[in-house]
Each structure stands twice: as structure tokens, then as C-alpha cells.
Design an enzyme around this catalytic site. Structure first.
Site, PDB file in Angstrom:
ATOM      1  N   GLY A 108      11.160  50.126 -32.502  1.00 50.72           N
ATOM      2  CA  GLY A 108      11.249  50.477 -31.078  1.00 50.72           C
ATOM      3  C   GLY A 108      11.537  51.951 -30.854  1.00 50.72           C
ATOM      4  O   GLY A 108      12.113  52.621 -31.706  1.00 50.72           O
TER       5      GLY A 108
ATOM      6  N   ASP B 214      -1.073  57.917 -25.627  1.00 53.04           N
ATOM      7  CA  ASP B 214      -0.690  56.791 -26.477  1.00 53.04           C
ATOM      8  C   ASP B 214      -1.853  55.819 -26.668  1.00 53.04           C
ATOM      9  O   ASP B 214      -2.190  55.434 -27.785  1.00 53.04           O
ATOM     10  CB  ASP B 214       0.516  56.052 -25.874  1.00 53.04           C
TER      11      ASP B 214
END
Ligand code: GLA
Length: 399
Positions: free
Chosen positions: A135, A185
Site C-alpha cells: 500500500g 498511474d
């Protein structure tokens, strides 16, 4: 001897293999009915916060990612099960809407929703989703979006231009999930190529692959493990400051459309029109960072790793001092990394405010790197970092 505290990528095939039984149990179907799709995460090597300013970035897809074991259903129901989040959702495709109570599910649901809104004929699926992206700043959400998207298209025999799919997934994030991120991204996750970094012009949406030749060196990602909060509001504040700087610079440079249209010389001549010093600093970072990406590509192509590393550090310092998106955790990781022999460069990667750094480390120094950085970092912050080794990987695909 096994390295202590440094994670190496797992084989995707063996991950898929070990998930088949879960797929079968969750959906009461034979494992042979599952098709495996995969999307990686990404690391950005240089060019931070330039994407939403129409500029250059240099990310690469990484060796950690999201697997989507998928079967088609003909009753219009989509069922998503996440192994890591212990989340299960089942909803008819006609009833999909964002659910603030279940933020994880909004990503795959948003992909179904947006594909159908775009007129792509995808329908029900059973999908088991398993991510191994640590994460914080490595684009696990873009990976989840693209894995879902290629799986849906695949089992429903649909095709879509890849850049269009990348843009659609960004819209999922912006309009369905409600996070105002740029295009970097999804582009890196969708367009990654093993062994290459992606030199992307975010304004024109065109890219060139740059061979990531790191003889004797590896990319090491260091995770601050800092709990992230208020990240979205600070990100949006930076975006607003960039827009303000653009408005002011336009009064003297009427032909610019985005901050990265401004050259360093133009900025130095006209930055005085930005009266707020904080806003001026934000713009200065963007203008110089954009130029740094070009220099970094030149350095990489010339095989000049030291120059590449120097630019990484310059980028970090600018993100720390001018853009102010680092914080004690990211700064400490970089500072400790640069004390270790065999580190050519180190910087924060992604949005900042926690998350991860990226370093280029001599292969035989990686254990020493992890040991020393962890020691110094924990002393400063009280947190225990994590380390992951990666190469540059291929983008979203059927396995
Ligand atoms: C986040 C966003 C990207 C980009 C980076 C900063 O990761 O999702 O679009 O803006 O921050 O470079």
C-alpha cells in the site's frame, strides 16, 4: 543466505495457481472456468506532479500487481471477491452506483460502469481479485482498475484501444471513485514494457520507451509505512495552486496552456507576476522538474547512471523545499539511503505525504542498504520501513 527484510517479487504463475481453489470455492465453479488477467503497479522514476500540469513523467510498471481470475456470467450480475480485503460484492450491472461505504469495490464497479457507459458490451462476471502491491504510492488502485478492465474485455470478447482504456480508467478514478488524480498511474500500468521506463508526454499522451539499463544495479522501493490521511485534500490544494500560478503567468505569457509550456528562461524572467511566494515555489518546482525529466532521459539513454541519480536527488529536494509534499518520513528514507555506498540516487515517488521512495542500489549492497536505512529511519521516525526489489515490468494483460 536469505535477505532480511527485502521482498523479492513472487511468480505470477504460482500466485495464479494457488488462487484457483479459492476461486472455485467462492463462486462454486470449476477452476478450469477461470481465466487469469493481471495488471502491475508502477513506480515513478522522475517527473513528479507534472502529469496534471501537462508535462513529462518517467514511470515504469513494477513486478508487483493485481491478479483477476475471471469467468463470464450471463445473468448480468457482477461478483467481485477480494482476497486481501476480505470484501465481497454482488450487484446487477444495471444497478451499479458508487458506494461510499465500500471504497474498495468502487474501483472494479466503476470500471464496469464506465465501460458500459462507453458502449462496450461487457456484462456479468465472477472475479476473484488478489493484489500483492504494498500500500501507499505504488498505484494499487490503477492496477485494480486495469486488471478489472482487461479481464472484463477479455471474457466478453471485446477490444478497446489501449490508450482509450487507460483514459477510461482514469475517469473511473476521477468521476466514479472521486479522486482527482492525473493520467500517469493508469498509463504506466496499462502501457508498461519489461525492461523499459515510459517517457510520457502527459499533455499530448504520447510516449517513448526508454531502456532501463542498470548493469549491476536494482530498483529498490522503500515504504515509509506512514499511515496516510488528508492526502487527497493536500493533493487537490497543490493542483489549485498550480492553476493559480498558470493564471498569473498567462497575463504575461498569453500563449501558454499549462505550466509545463513555460521554459526555465521564461519562468526566471516572469515569475515575479506570481505574488504569493508559496504559489511561486509550486510553479518553480513544476517548470524545473519538467526540464529534469528531459535531462534524465538523456542521461539514461547515454548510460550515465550517476547523472540520472543526481537528477533524482535534485527532484526530491525540490519536492521537499518547493512543492512541500515530502515530510519527515520520506526525507529520512532518502537521507539514509544516500549515506549508503552503492546508491546512485533516491527520491520520493508518487503523490508524496508518506508512501514510498525509489532508489537505485548496487545489487550486492541491497542487504546493507536495507539494514542501514531501516536503522536510521526507525531512529528518526519510530516506524519500521519495508523494502521491495523490482525491475521494469509489462503492462496489463491476459496471463
Ligand atoms: C499521484 C497521482 C498521479 C500523479 C502523482 C504525482 O500518484 O495519482 O496522477 O499526479 O501523484 O506525480
Amino acid at each position: 543466505m536469505k535477505r532480511i527484510g527485502v521482498r523479492e517479487p513472487s511468480s505470477i504463475d504460482s500466485r495464479v495457481h494457488s488462487l484457483l481453489a479459492t476461486f472455485s470455492e467462492e463462486f462454486d465453479r470449476s477452476p478450469s472456468e477461470a481465466t487469469a488477467y493481471y495488471a502491475p503497479g508502477r513506480v515513478n522514476l522522475i517527473g513528479e506532479h507534472t502529469d496534471y500540469n501537462g508535462g513529462y513523467v518517467l514511470p515504469a510498471a513494477i513486478d508487483y500487481g493485481t491478479i483477476a481470475l475471471t469467468s463470464r456470467r450471463d445473468d448480468g450480475v457482477v461478483r467481485f471477491v477480494s482476497t486481501s480485503r476480505q470484501v465481497k460484492v454482488a450487484v446487477h450491472v444495471d444497478d451499479i452506483r458508487p458506494d461510499p461505504a465500500n471504497d474498495w469495490a468502487n474501483y472494479p464497479l466503476g470500471v464496469v460502469y464506465k465501460l458500459r457507459r462507453a458502449g462496450v458490451e461487457v456484462g456479468g462476471v465472477d472475479m476473484l481479485i488478489d493484489g500483492d502491491i504494498p500500500g501507499g504510492g505504488l498505484s494499487s488502485s490503477a492496477s485494480l482498475e486495469l486488471a478489472t478492465a482487461v479481464a472484463l474485455l477479455g471474457v466478453w470478447n471485446q477490444t478497446m484501444d489501449r490508450v482509450e482504456l487507460v483514459k477510461l480508467c482514469q475517469k473511473v478514478e476521477n468521476e466514479f471513485v472521486g479522486i482527482n488524480s492525473g493520467i500517469m498511474d493508469q498509463y504506466a500500468v496499462g502501457m508498461g514494457k519489461a525492461g523499459y521506463a515510459i517517457f510520457l508526454d502527459c499533455g499530448k499522451l504520447i510516449h517513448r520507451y526508454v531502456p532501463l539499463r542498470l548493469p549491476g544495479y536494482k530498483i529498490v522501493i522503500s515504504n515509509t509505512k506512514k499511515p496516510r490521511h488528508l492526502v487527497d485534500s493536500k493533493y487537490n490544494e497543490r493542483r489549485a495552486q498550480c492553476e493559480e500560478a498558470l493564471r498569473m503567468l498567462k497575463s504575461v505569457l498569453p500563449n501558454i496552456e499549462c505550466l509545463t509550456d513555460v521554459s526555465i528562461d521564461e519562468f526566471e524572467a516572469h515569475s515575479g507576476v506570481i505574488d504569493d511566494p508559496v504559489v511561486r515555489n509550486r510553479a518553480e518546482h513544476i517548470v524545473y522538474e519538467n526540464a529534469r525529466v528531459l535531462s534524465a532521459v538523456t542521461a539514461l539513454e547515454a548510460g550515465d547512471l550517476n547523472e540520472f541519480g543526481r537528477l533524482m536527488v535534485e527532484s526530491h529536494n525540490s519536492l521537499r523545499d518547493l512543492y512541500e509534499v515530502t515530510g519527515i518520513e520520506l526525507d529520512s528514507l532518502v537521507e539514509e539511503a544516500l549515506k549508503v555506498d552503492g546508491v546512485v540516487g533516491s527520491r520520493m515517488t508518487g503523490g508524496g505525504f508518506g508512501g514510498c521512495t525509489v532508489s537505485i542500489v548496487k545489487q550486492d549492497q541491497i542487504d546493507e542498504f536495507a539494514r542501514r536505512v531501516a536503522e536510521g529511519y526507525t531512529r528518526t521516525t519510530g516506524l519500521t520501513p519495508e523494502f521491495y526489489v523490482t525491475g521494469a515490468a509489462d503492462g496489463a494483460r491476459k496471463m
